[in-house]
Design an enzyme around this catalytic site. Structure first.
Site, PDB file in Angstrom:
ATOM      1  N   ASN A 149     -88.537 -62.373 -54.619  1.00  0.00           N
ATOM      2  CA  ASN A 149     -88.218 -62.418 -53.189  1.00  0.00           C
ATOM      3  C   ASN A 149     -88.963 -61.257 -52.553  1.00  0.00           C
ATOM      4  O   ASN A 149     -88.487 -60.124 -52.531  1.00  0.00           O
ATOM      5  CB  ASN A 149     -86.706 -62.300 -52.995  1.00  0.00           C
ATOM      6  CG  ASN A 149     -86.287 -62.419 -51.533  1.00  0.00           C
ATOM      7  OD1 ASN A 149     -87.107 -62.361 -50.628  1.00  0.00           O
ATOM      8  ND2 ASN A 149     -84.997 -62.569 -51.308  1.00  0.00           N
ATOM      9  N   ARG A 198     -88.890 -67.122 -52.703  1.00  0.00           N
ATOM     10  CA  ARG A 198     -88.386 -67.332 -51.350  1.00  0.00           C
ATOM     11  C   ARG A 198     -89.579 -67.352 -50.407  1.00  0.00           C
ATOM     12  O   ARG A 198     -90.395 -66.425 -50.397  1.00  0.00           O
ATOM     13  CB  ARG A 198     -87.447 -66.203 -50.940  1.00  0.00           C
ATOM     14  CG  ARG A 198     -86.960 -66.333 -49.495  1.00  0.00           C
ATOM     15  CD  ARG A 198     -86.352 -65.034 -49.025  1.00  0.00           C
ATOM     16  NE  ARG A 198     -85.898 -65.126 -47.634  1.00  0.00           N
ATOM     17  CZ  ARG A 198     -85.792 -64.105 -46.814  1.00  0.00           C
ATOM     18  NH1 ARG A 198     -86.129 -62.889 -47.231  1.00  0.00           N
ATOM     19  NH2 ARG A 198     -85.370 -64.268 -45.573  1.00  0.00           N
ATOM     20  N   HIS A 221     -82.787 -67.894 -42.751  1.00  0.00           N
ATOM     21  CA  HIS A 221     -81.707 -67.483 -43.665  1.00  0.00           C
ATOM     22  C   HIS A 221     -81.052 -68.690 -44.331  1.00  0.00           C
ATOM     23  O   HIS A 221     -79.897 -68.634 -44.760  1.00  0.00           O
ATOM     24  CB  HIS A 221     -80.631 -66.658 -42.936  1.00  0.00           C
ATOM     25  CG  HIS A 221     -81.094 -65.300 -42.500  1.00  0.00           C
ATOM     26  ND1 HIS A 221     -80.849 -64.795 -41.247  1.00  0.00           N
ATOM     27  CD2 HIS A 221     -81.816 -64.348 -43.146  1.00  0.00           C
ATOM     28  CE1 HIS A 221     -81.384 -63.587 -41.140  1.00  0.00           C
ATOM     29  NE2 HIS A 221     -81.986 -63.301 -42.284  1.00  0.00           N
ATOM     30  N   ARG A 268     -85.923 -56.053 -34.547  1.00  0.00           N
ATOM     31  CA  ARG A 268     -86.296 -57.237 -33.769  1.00  0.00           C
ATOM     32  C   ARG A 268     -85.353 -57.411 -32.589  1.00  0.00           C
ATOM     33  O   ARG A 268     -84.152 -57.173 -32.697  1.00  0.00           O
ATOM     34  CB  ARG A 268     -86.258 -58.489 -34.658  1.00  0.00           C
ATOM     35  CG  ARG A 268     -87.411 -58.582 -35.624  1.00  0.00           C
ATOM     36  CD  ARG A 268     -87.222 -59.719 -36.618  1.00  0.00           C
ATOM     37  NE  ARG A 268     -86.690 -59.248 -37.890  1.00  0.00           N
ATOM     38  CZ  ARG A 268     -86.265 -60.039 -38.867  1.00  0.00           C
ATOM     39  NH1 ARG A 268     -86.301 -61.349 -38.716  1.00  0.00           N
ATOM     40  NH2 ARG A 268     -85.807 -59.524 -39.992  1.00  0.00           N
ATOM     41  N   GLU A 276     -79.083 -65.222 -52.625  1.00  0.00           N
ATOM     42  CA  GLU A 276     -80.258 -66.061 -52.402  1.00  0.00           C
ATOM     43  C   GLU A 276     -81.038 -66.278 -53.698  1.00  0.00           C
ATOM     44  O   GLU A 276     -81.601 -67.357 -53.919  1.00  0.00           O
ATOM     45  CB  GLU A 276     -81.159 -65.420 -51.350  1.00  0.00           C
ATOM     46  CG  GLU A 276     -80.544 -65.386 -49.965  1.00  0.00           C
ATOM     47  CD  GLU A 276     -81.253 -64.431 -49.014  1.00  0.00           C
ATOM     48  OE1 GLU A 276     -81.619 -64.870 -47.914  1.00  0.00           O
ATOM     49  OE2 GLU A 276     -81.435 -63.257 -49.379  1.00  0.00           O
TER      50      GLU A 276
END
Length: 405
Positions: free
Chosen positions: A10, A93, A181, A241, A379
């Site tokens: 990832n 990912r 996500h 962000r 994840e």
């Protein structure tokens, strides 16, 4: 039957997480996980087994390791840890799958080139997601690699929820709300029945709150709407962000400030969010400890935007049965969870403060009409499941063809 293993990578802009799973009786068993972080500043490697540190290494301050050398180090480490156990494949990912990739896919050069074209849609993530895939192709070309997409989970959202009010030809070209996500939301959806069958088969909102933050409305395990859209800069304010913004602000910056696309991109992705508002830090832990007015304002704005989005997503669902917190902030910040749950009282959430402080899985009262939960995301395990399923199916089909021949 001999054991096989699946590796997971990832890769982000400044770190690469990894995990190793061994397959026994068709079940995935985690063995080692860890990461290299501070790749371009102060690289540090850590690997853990059963939650305990197994290996550590530091390259020192000022060393720039870059993604290639970091990936090479990880591949060598994994090869050493495998100790002869065959590697079935590596799962990655990949943040953006665009219109083309709505399911995990075995990567070849044509797939990789198609994913390159999506880099402008996720400039903070996509290039770094793809970097280890390139290197693995060069160093171990026969090793199967699988790309798993953060956008995939949201492909079940109604078409109208994916639309901007732009000319139809732009929508058809791919200018639409994708959501992100997704691997985290998919994992939470797979685990929720063990915690709350009613919410799992009903209407819930999952809050993935971390340095990147978003929320997702899920109906019976399917994504209905998400706070993120065309890119991962939309929705909630995040570490650096900005989240949702009036497009007119961007036009103003171009016309009145003379800012070009590169400058605006840097502003929206790297200089805004919690960092920009606070003028102090992008780290929620730092802001919660600070007495600076800017820090308080940044936290207040973060919580306010969550409150706004909760109402919007509940409306999209037509009701609410559960609220689930996950991600670094969602799993660890007692204060943020408390404030969000108190704001959601009108939706039927009744916070149990003691359970929240004690970090119990359920943080709402027994009589709460809408249950509130804290469920750690994983994840890497979700990627491993997809990788195992896809490569097992591919190998089975290959065996059938060979048998028929």
């Amino acid at each position: 039957m001999p054991r096989e293993a699946i590796g997971i990578l990832n890769s982000g802009s400044s770190s690469i997480k990894f995990a190793l799973f061994v397959i026994q009786a068709d079940q995935l068993h985690p063995t080692i996980n860890g990461q290299i972080d501070g790749i371009y500043t102060e690289p540090r490697f850590i690997a853990k087994a059963d939650g305990k540190v197994r290996t550590e290494k530091s390259w020192g301050s000022g060393v720039k390791l870059d993604h290639q050398r970091a990936t090479e180090y990880l591949l060598a480490y994994v090869r050493q840890e495998l100790a002869g156990t065959p590697l079935l494949g590596v799962g990655h990912r990949v943040v953006h799958g665009g219109l083309m990739f709505k399911h995990p896919v075995r990567v070849d050069w044509s797939v990789l080139h198609a994913l390159e074209k999506l880099i402008p849609l996720a400039p903070l993530h996509q290039p770094y997601n793809l970097a280890p895939i390139y290197l693995a192709f060069e160093r171990v070309p026969d090793l199967p690699q699988v790309a798993c997409f953060d956008t995939e989970f949201h492909s079940t959202a109604p078409e109208i929820a994916q639309m901007f009010a732009l000319p139809a030809e732009l929508h058809n070209e791919g200018l639409r709300r994708y959501g992100f996500h997704g691997l985290s939301y998919e994992y939470i959806s797979s685990m929720l029945p063990k915690y709350d069958p009613r919410a799992a088969h009903g209407r819930c909102i999952v809050l993935h709150l971390g340095n990147g933050a978003s929320m997702c409305a899920i109906d019976a395990g399917k994504s209905v709407a998400s706070t993120m859209g065309f890119t991962a800069v939309d929705g909630l304010p995040m570490g650096t962000r900005c989240g949702a913004i009036d497009p007119g602000v961007l036009l103003y910056l171009m016309k009145e400030r003379g800012m070009n696309a590169r400058a605006i991109e840097k502003l929206l992705y790297n200089e805004s969010g919690l960092l920009g508002v606070s003028g102090l830090s992008s780290d929620m832990r730092t802001l919660l400890k600070s007495e600076e007015p800017g820090a308080k304002l940044a936290v207040d704005l973060f919580v306010y935007r969550i409150k706004r989005e909760l109402g919007s997503l509940a409306a999209a669902l037509g009701g609410l049965d559960g609220v689930i917190f996950t991600g670094g902030i969602g799993e660890n910040s007692v204060e943020i969870r408390e404030r969000v749950c108190l704001d959601a009282a009108w939706l039927g959430v009744e916070l149990d403060s003691s359970r929240n402080v004690e970090r119990e899985p359920r943080i709402s009262t027994a009589q709460s009409r809408v249950a509130a939960w804290v469920i750690p995301t994983n994840e890497e395990l979700m990627i491993a499941r997809h990788t195992q399923r896809l490569l097992t199916a591919i190998n089975a089909n290959k065996s059938d063809v060979e048998t028929a021949a």
